[in-house]
Design a protein around this motif. Structure first.
Motif, short mmCIF file in Angstrom:
data_model
loop_
_atom_site.label_atom_id
_atom_site.label_comp_id
_atom_site.label_asym_id
_atom_site.label_seq_id
_atom_site.Cartn_x
_atom_site.Cartn_y
_atom_site.Cartn_z
N PRO A 152 -28.85 35.74 7.64
CA PRO A 152 -30.47 35.95 7.58
C PRO A 152 -31.16 36.57 8.40
O PRO A 152 -32.56 36.97 8.10
N LEU A 153 -30.97 36.24 10.06
CA LEU A 153 -31.97 36.31 10.98
C LEU A 153 -31.68 37.56 11.45
O LEU A 153 -30.88 38.39 11.43
N PRO A 154 -32.87 39.11 11.46
CA PRO A 154 -32.35 40.61 12.13
C PRO A 154 -31.99 40.85 13.25
O PRO A 154 -32.04 39.77 13.79
N LEU A 155 -31.62 41.21 13.31
CA LEU A 155 -30.29 41.92 14.54
C LEU A 155 -32.10 42.15 15.48
O LEU A 155 -31.60 41.09 16.49
N HIS A 156 -32.84 42.59 15.64
CA HIS A 156 -33.87 42.61 16.58
C HIS A 156 -34.13 41.48 16.99
O HIS A 156 -33.94 41.08 17.83
N TYR A 157 -34.20 40.42 15.51
CA TYR A 157 -34.83 38.69 15.98
C TYR A 157 -34.15 37.92 17.02
O TYR A 157 -34.16 37.79 18.21
N GLN A 158 -32.52 38.33 16.05
CA GLN A 158 -31.53 37.74 17.37
C GLN A 158 -31.46 38.10 18.49
O GLN A 158 -31.15 37.34 19.64
N ILE A 159 -31.54 40.01 18.87
CA ILE A 159 -31.08 40.16 20.04
C ILE A 159 -32.34 39.71 20.56
O ILE A 159 -32.61 39.16 21.82
N THR A 160 -33.89 39.94 20.19
CA THR A 160 -35.04 39.15 21.19
C THR A 160 -34.41 37.93 21.90
O THR A 160 -35.10 37.44 23.43
N ASN A 161 -34.35 36.76 21.21
CA ASN A 161 -33.91 35.44 21.69
C ASN A 161 -33.22 35.13 22.66
O ASN A 161 -32.85 34.91 23.66
N ASP A 162 -31.63 35.95 22.43
CA ASP A 162 -31.24 36.34 23.84
C ASP A 162 -31.62 36.94 25.14
O ASP A 162 -31.54 36.41 25.64
N LEU A 163 -32.39 37.64 24.51
CA LEU A 163 -33.09 38.39 26.06
C LEU A 163 -34.05 37.07 26.93
O LEU A 163 -34.17 37.28 27.55
N ARG A 164 -34.89 36.80 25.85
CA ARG A 164 -36.19 36.18 26.52
C ARG A 164 -34.28 35.02 26.79
O ARG A 164 -35.62 34.27 27.79
N GLU A 165 -33.74 34.30 26.37
CA GLU A 165 -33.40 33.48 27.16
C GLU A 165 -32.78 33.38 28.43
O GLU A 165 -32.81 32.57 29.34
N ALA A 166 -32.29 34.61 28.24
CA ALA A 166 -31.25 35.18 29.64
C ALA A 166 -33.10 35.56 30.81
O ALA A 166 -32.50 34.86 31.76
N ILE A 167 -33.88 35.81 30.32
CA ILE A 167 -35.23 36.00 31.47
C ILE A 167 -35.52 33.93 31.57
O ILE A 167 -35.57 34.03 33.07
N LYS A 168 -35.34 32.86 30.91
CA LYS A 168 -35.92 31.66 31.24
C LYS A 168 -34.92 30.98 31.79
O LYS A 168 -35.42 30.21 33.15
N ASN A 169 -33.58 31.71 32.15
CA ASN A 169 -32.47 31.39 32.88
C ASN A 169 -32.85 31.73 34.08
O ASN A 169 -31.54 32.13 34.63
#
Length: 255
Positions: free
Chosen positions: A8-25
């Motif tokens: 149900p999560l849009p692809l752009h939202y999934q990508i945003t979450n993935d990139l955000r976590e990569a920056i945090k880490n």
């Protein structure tokens, strides 16, 4: 990360979450050139529209900055503290894998006079005790995050001043050298804006949003520290975990 187009999560939202976590880490550091839209399209196997929406969200949140003709750059680190833990800035940052430091701005005795109480009402809990002020600008990767004023009963504060407070955590010194066991704390957090001194120290404009955290720490039933912490609101946030049966956190409606 494997993306599921049926979720149900849009692809752009999934990508945003993935990139955000990569920056945090720590995948990229502040100032690093971020991958281009084309590189992200190839990485995730999505359209340019999906990538642009994901990157635009990170720009809006302040993680990235687009510079015309130059590219997209990482703008900030993420600093997050979990409420419910009695720790200081140094301990929290080390727990997250960061390297904290501090500029020591002032170390001095403080008499609890009516004028001092007007400026810092929380000191009233210490009665007529002579106090000692530790004033620091706390940094993450060399960049200012927190302006701290920490008040201790004089004998404790005087002994703390003998240590390298640019590198050592106050609570660690209190436990290791002063024999204090911090058992609990009362803490409030409020939104405010930076005044002239705070703005200069935190490298922001006057009126910039800040978080003001005031904490009264105890050893047993005895108050041993009052700290006023002023955080850059764009670089720091708190996380609270709430449970139906947990009454440890209380909301207060102020007039």
């Amino acid at each position: 990360m494997v993306f599921n187009k049926n979720e149900p999560l849009p692809l752009h939202y999934q990508i945003t979450n993935d990139l955000r976590e990569a920056i945090k880490n720590g995948r990229w550091s502040v100032g690093d050139l971020f991958p281009t839209d084309k590189e992200l399209m190839e990485k995730y196997g999505v359209s340019s529209t999906t990538v642009r929406r994901a990157v635009a969200q990170l720009v809006q949140e302040g993680w990235l900055e687009r510079k015309p003709g130059k590219g997209t750059f990482v703008k900030k680190e993420h600093v997050e503290e979990t409420l419910g833990r009695l720790t200081g800035f140094f301990e929290e940052m080390r727990r997250h894998g960061f390297t904290p430091s501090a500029d020591v701005l002032d170390l001095r005795p403080v008499e609890i006079t009516p004028r001092e109480l007007e400026k810092t009402p929380g000191l009233s809990v210490f009665g007529n005790q002579k106090m000692f002020l530790v004033e620091r600008l706390q940094k993450l990767n060399g960049k200012p995050v927190v302006y701290l004023r920490s008040y201790w009963p004089y004998e404790y504060g005087r002994r703390m001043a003998e240590f390298d407070l640019g590198k050592e955590a106050l609570y660690e010194i209190a436990t290791r050298e002063l024999g204090l066991t911090l058992t609990r704390a009362e803490q409030t957090i409020a939104a405010s804006v930076a005044r002239k001194k705070e703005a200069q120290l935190l490298d922001v404009r006057v009126g910039f949003p800040v978080l003001v955290m005031e904490r009264l720490a105890y050893a047993g039933d005895r108050p041993v520290e009052l700290s006023i912490n002023i955080y850059r609101a764009d670089r720091y946030k708190y996380r609270v975990f709430l449970y139906p049966s947990n009454n440890n956190f209380e909301g207060v409606l102020l007039p």
